[in-house]
Design a protein around this motif. Structure first.
Motif, PDB file in Angstrom:
ATOM      1  N   SER A   1       0.837  -1.215   0.000  1.00 55.59           N
ATOM      2  CA  SER A   1       0.000   0.000   0.000  1.00 55.59           C
ATOM      3  C   SER A   1       0.866   1.256   0.000  1.00 55.59           C
ATOM      4  N   THR A   2       1.880   1.301   0.880  1.00 54.37           N
ATOM      5  CA  THR A   2       2.707   2.507   0.945  1.00 54.37           C
ATOM      6  C   THR A   2       3.582   2.620  -0.302  1.00 54.37           C
ATOM      7  N   THR A   3       3.939   1.495  -0.915  1.00 55.14           N
ATOM      8  CA  THR A   3       4.760   1.532  -2.135  1.00 55.14           C
ATOM      9  C   THR A   3       3.939   1.953  -3.347  1.00 55.14           C
ATOM     10  N   SER A   4       2.769   1.298  -3.532  1.00 55.01           N
ATOM     11  CA  SER A   4       1.989   1.528  -4.741  1.00 55.01           C
ATOM     12  C   SER A   4       1.314   2.899  -4.742  1.00 55.01           C
ATOM     13  N   ALA A   5       1.284   3.586  -3.594  1.00 53.59           N
ATOM     14  CA  ALA A   5       0.666   4.913  -3.505  1.00 53.59           C
ATOM     15  C   ALA A   5       1.276   5.896  -4.511  1.00 53.59           C
ATOM     16  N   PHE A   6       2.569   5.718  -4.822  1.00 48.86           N
ATOM     17  CA  PHE A   6       3.252   6.696  -5.676  1.00 48.86           C
ATOM     18  C   PHE A   6       3.068   6.416  -7.161  1.00 48.86           C
ATOM     19  N   LEU A   7       2.463   5.270  -7.484  1.00 48.71           N
ATOM     20  CA  LEU A   7       2.151   4.954  -8.881  1.00 48.71           C
ATOM     21  C   LEU A   7       1.098   5.933  -9.425  1.00 48.71           C
TER      22      LEU A   7
ATOM     23  N   LEU B   1      14.670   7.020   1.287  1.00 46.73           N
ATOM     24  CA  LEU B   1      14.426   5.715   0.656  1.00 46.73           C
ATOM     25  C   LEU B   1      15.740   5.034   0.287  1.00 46.73           C
ATOM     26  N   SER B   2      16.749   5.836  -0.158  1.00 46.16           N
ATOM     27  CA  SER B   2      18.064   5.284  -0.493  1.00 46.16           C
ATOM     28  C   SER B   2      18.721   4.696   0.754  1.00 46.16           C
ATOM     29  N   LEU B   3      18.590   5.403   1.888  1.00 49.63           N
ATOM     30  CA  LEU B   3      19.132   4.894   3.156  1.00 49.63           C
ATOM     31  C   LEU B   3      18.438   3.595   3.560  1.00 49.63           C
ATOM     32  N   TRP B   4      17.090   3.556   3.416  1.00 44.90           N
ATOM     33  CA  TRP B   4      16.325   2.333   3.727  1.00 44.90           C
ATOM     34  C   TRP B   4      16.770   1.172   2.845  1.00 44.90           C
TER      35      TRP B   4
ATOM     36  N   TYR C   1      21.984  -4.417   3.656  1.00 44.03           N
ATOM     37  CA  TYR C   1      22.825  -4.826   4.793  1.00 44.03           C
ATOM     38  C   TYR C   1      22.182  -5.942   5.597  1.00 44.03           C
ATOM     39  N   LEU C   2      20.872  -5.795   5.837  1.00 46.84           N
ATOM     40  CA  LEU C   2      20.133  -6.791   6.640  1.00 46.84           C
ATOM     41  C   LEU C   2      19.738  -8.011   5.811  1.00 46.84           C
ATOM     42  N   LYS C   3      19.999  -7.956   4.483  1.00 46.48           N
ATOM     43  CA  LYS C   3      19.548  -8.989   3.534  1.00 46.48           C
ATOM     44  C   LYS C   3      18.047  -9.243   3.677  1.00 46.48           C
ATOM     45  N   SER C   4      17.270  -8.150   3.862  1.00 52.49           N
ATOM     46  CA  SER C   4      15.820  -8.264   4.016  1.00 52.49           C
ATOM     47  C   SER C   4      15.133  -7.954   2.692  1.00 52.49           C
ATOM     48  N   LEU C   5      14.624  -9.007   2.035  1.00 54.76           N
ATOM     49  CA  LEU C   5      13.994  -8.850   0.720  1.00 54.76           C
ATOM     50  C   LEU C   5      12.776  -7.915   0.766  1.00 54.76           C
ATOM     51  N   PRO C   6      11.883  -7.998   1.802  1.00 50.00           N
ATOM     52  CA  PRO C   6      10.737  -7.065   1.821  1.00 50.00           C
ATOM     53  C   PRO C   6      11.185  -5.600   1.865  1.00 50.00           C
ATOM     54  N   ILE C   7      12.203  -5.274   2.695  1.00 48.86           N
ATOM     55  CA  ILE C   7      12.692  -3.888   2.795  1.00 48.86           C
ATOM     56  C   ILE C   7      13.309  -3.465   1.453  1.00 48.86           C
ATOM     57  N   ILE C   8      14.089  -4.370   0.829  1.00 53.91           N
ATOM     58  CA  ILE C   8      14.738  -4.062  -0.454  1.00 53.91           C
ATOM     59  C   ILE C   8      13.680  -3.809  -1.534  1.00 53.91           C
ATOM     60  N   LEU C   9      12.705  -4.722  -1.649  1.00 51.33           N
ATOM     61  CA  LEU C   9      11.687  -4.610  -2.707  1.00 51.33           C
ATOM     62  C   LEU C   9      10.821  -3.366  -2.531  1.00 51.33           C
ATOM     63  N   ALA C  10      10.269  -3.175  -1.308  1.00 50.72           N
ATOM     64  CA  ALA C  10       9.364  -2.045  -1.057  1.00 50.72           C
ATOM     65  C   ALA C  10      10.059  -0.720  -1.363  1.00 50.72           C
TER      66      ALA C  10
ATOM     67  N   LEU D   1      11.354   4.139  -4.422  1.00 54.36           N
ATOM     68  CA  LEU D   1      12.450   4.981  -4.897  1.00 54.36           C
ATOM     69  C   LEU D   1      12.315   5.215  -6.396  1.00 54.36           C
ATOM     70  N   PHE D   2      12.054   4.162  -7.165  1.00 52.46           N
ATOM     71  CA  PHE D   2      11.900   4.262  -8.617  1.00 52.46           C
ATOM     72  C   PHE D   2      10.775   5.246  -8.974  1.00 52.46           C
ATOM     73  N   PHE D   3       9.581   5.069  -8.338  1.00 55.48           N
ATOM     74  CA  PHE D   3       8.446   5.949  -8.643  1.00 55.48           C
ATOM     75  C   PHE D   3       8.794   7.407  -8.320  1.00 55.48           C
ATOM     76  N   ASN D   4       9.456   7.638  -7.186  1.00 51.86           N
ATOM     77  CA  ASN D   4       9.742   9.010  -6.786  1.00 51.86           C
ATOM     78  C   ASN D   4      10.847   9.648  -7.635  1.00 51.86           C
ATOM     79  N   LEU D   5      11.788   8.858  -8.136  1.00 55.85           N
ATOM     80  CA  LEU D   5      12.804   9.390  -9.054  1.00 55.85           C
ATOM     81  C   LEU D   5      12.133   9.839 -10.355  1.00 55.85           C
ATOM     82  N   ILE D   6      11.147   9.053 -10.827  1.00 52.72           N
ATOM     83  CA  ILE D   6      10.410   9.425 -12.046  1.00 52.72           C
ATOM     84  C   ILE D   6       9.612  10.714 -11.799  1.00 52.72           C
TER      85      ILE D   6
END
Lengths: 84, 84
Positions: A14-20, A47-50, A56-65, A70-75
């Motif tokens: 939800s928080t990720t797709s909001a920027f679409l 978002l870059s820090l996250w 670092y944490l090898k956490s796929l959910p944090i990396i993906l979200a 980040l991609f949407f906001n750069l656009i």
């Protein structure tokens, strides 16, 4: 599945797709006058820090979200600069 | 302090405080025409889910970060409705 896992699985997209819709709106209206530069730059930095934190944490959910957000906001930033 | 802890402590306030300049910009310009309703509503729903997730996990960082971001975005939504 536990309630807490379902909550997390609903919260992250939800928080990720909001920027679409914001990205599509800016693309279509060719205007992002009311979107704050300082918001975009601070948010992109955070978002870059996250993202580094997730790698670092090898956490796929944090990396993906954070990658998608980040991609949407750069656009959105690129569109704002382009249509100013 | 570990590098990963410092990263997390920098990341959380950045993504939260990003919406403060957006709130102030909308307040001053009295316009949020270019801010997407669907973005605000999806983001607010997602932040609410994160907040419940944080309360369930008793995680103060998740609770704090999402409370402030939720507060700022509720104000932005209210300003957008008011100034439409």
């Amino acid at each position: 599945m536990e309630f807490i896992t379902i909550l997390g699985l609903l919260a992250a997209p939800s928080t990720t797709s909001a920027f679409l819709p914001q990205m599509l709106k800016t693309w279509q209206s060719k205007s992002a006058k009311d979107v704050s530069y300082l918001m975009l730059i601070t948010f992109i930095s955070g978002l870059s820090l996250w993202l580094i934190y997730g790698i670092y944490l090898k956490s796929l959910p944090i990396i993906l979200a954070n990658s998608f957000t980040l991609f949407f906001n750069l656009i959105i930033l690129w569109l704002k600069i382009r249509y100013r």
